[in-house]
Design a protein around this motif. Structure first.
Motif, PDB file in Angstrom:
ATOM      1  N   MET A 215      22.181  -3.107 -60.796  1.00 25.09           N
ATOM      2  CA  MET A 215      21.953  -2.706 -59.419  1.00 25.09           C
ATOM      3  C   MET A 215      22.717  -3.650 -58.495  1.00 25.09           C
ATOM      4  N   LYS A 216      23.295  -3.055 -57.466  1.00 25.76           N
ATOM      5  CA  LYS A 216      23.969  -3.872 -56.467  1.00 25.76           C
ATOM      6  C   LYS A 216      24.080  -3.110 -55.161  1.00 25.76           C
ATOM      7  N   GLN A 217      24.459  -3.866 -54.165  1.00 29.13           N
ATOM      8  CA  GLN A 217      24.757  -3.302 -52.860  1.00 29.13           C
ATOM      9  C   GLN A 217      26.192  -3.704 -52.534  1.00 29.13           C
ATOM     10  N   VAL A 218      26.940  -2.779 -51.950  1.00 34.12           N
ATOM     11  CA  VAL A 218      28.311  -3.072 -51.543  1.00 34.12           C
ATOM     12  C   VAL A 218      28.422  -2.872 -50.039  1.00 34.12           C
ATOM     13  N   ILE A 219      29.059  -3.825 -49.397  1.00 32.99           N
ATOM     14  CA  ILE A 219      29.335  -3.741 -47.969  1.00 32.99           C
ATOM     15  C   ILE A 219      30.845  -3.659 -47.814  1.00 32.99           C
ATOM     16  N   ILE A 220      31.303  -2.643 -47.101  1.00 32.97           N
ATOM     17  CA  ILE A 220      32.738  -2.468 -46.869  1.00 32.97           C
ATOM     18  C   ILE A 220      33.036  -2.779 -45.406  1.00 32.97           C
TER      19      ILE A 220
ATOM     20  N   GLU B 229      15.833  -5.961 -56.430  1.00 30.86           N
ATOM     21  CA  GLU B 229      15.263  -7.276 -56.126  1.00 30.86           C
ATOM     22  C   GLU B 229      14.951  -8.052 -57.407  1.00 30.86           C
ATOM     23  N   LEU B 230      14.441  -7.367 -58.413  1.00 28.81           N
ATOM     24  CA  LEU B 230      14.144  -8.030 -59.689  1.00 28.81           C
ATOM     25  C   LEU B 230      15.413  -8.532 -60.378  1.00 28.81           C
ATOM     26  N   GLU B 231      16.527  -7.863 -60.109  1.00 32.78           N
ATOM     27  CA  GLU B 231      17.804  -8.248 -60.723  1.00 32.78           C
ATOM     28  C   GLU B 231      18.583  -9.261 -59.889  1.00 32.78           C
ATOM     29  N   GLY B 232      18.012  -9.709 -58.776  1.00 38.75           N
ATOM     30  CA  GLY B 232      18.671 -10.755 -57.991  1.00 38.75           C
ATOM     31  C   GLY B 232      19.315 -10.306 -56.694  1.00 38.75           C
TER      32      GLY B 232
END
Length: 112
Positions: free
Chosen positions: A1-6, A42-45
């Motif tokens: 899981m991740k979030q990307v900001i462009i 959140e659990l993955e950081g």
């Protein structure tokens, strides 16, 4: 899981402005994400990746692909109080969602 900001590099925003716009993108997209994905992220950081594009057209092309893929997102439009005109699209927040799902769309973008 991740979030990307462009972030749009063509706007030549200062470092502080970029940081503020990226925060808007992150929080905006986060608020539109399903609870189960948020918990897993959140659990993955809470991984976040910041990348850039060279134009509004490039950002909007990615925005359309993200929407089509059903990934939570948030398009940031500046309020116009400092460096750029009001309504200018500055950033796109994507996810959090599965890495593979996001990478299919953003995997070729350069880190900021």
């Amino acid at each position: 899981m991740k979030q990307v900001i462009i972030v749009r590099s063509d706007l030549k925003m200062g470092k502080g402005k970029i940081a503020a716009q990226a925060c808007h993108a992150s929080i905006g997209s986060f608020k539109r994400t399903e609870e189960d994905k948020i918990r897993k992220w959140e659990l993955e950081g809470s991984k976040k990746v910041i990348v850039s594009v060279n134009s509004l057209d490039e950002l909007l092309e990615i925005y359309r692909a993200v929407k089509e893929a059903g990934i939570s997102n948030y398009l940031v439009r500046d309020a116009g109080h400092t460096q750029i005109p009001a309504g200018t699209i500055t950033c796109l927040g994507i996810g959090p969602d599965d890495d593979e799902k996001i990478d299919k769309i953003t995997g070729d973008l350069k880190l900021l």
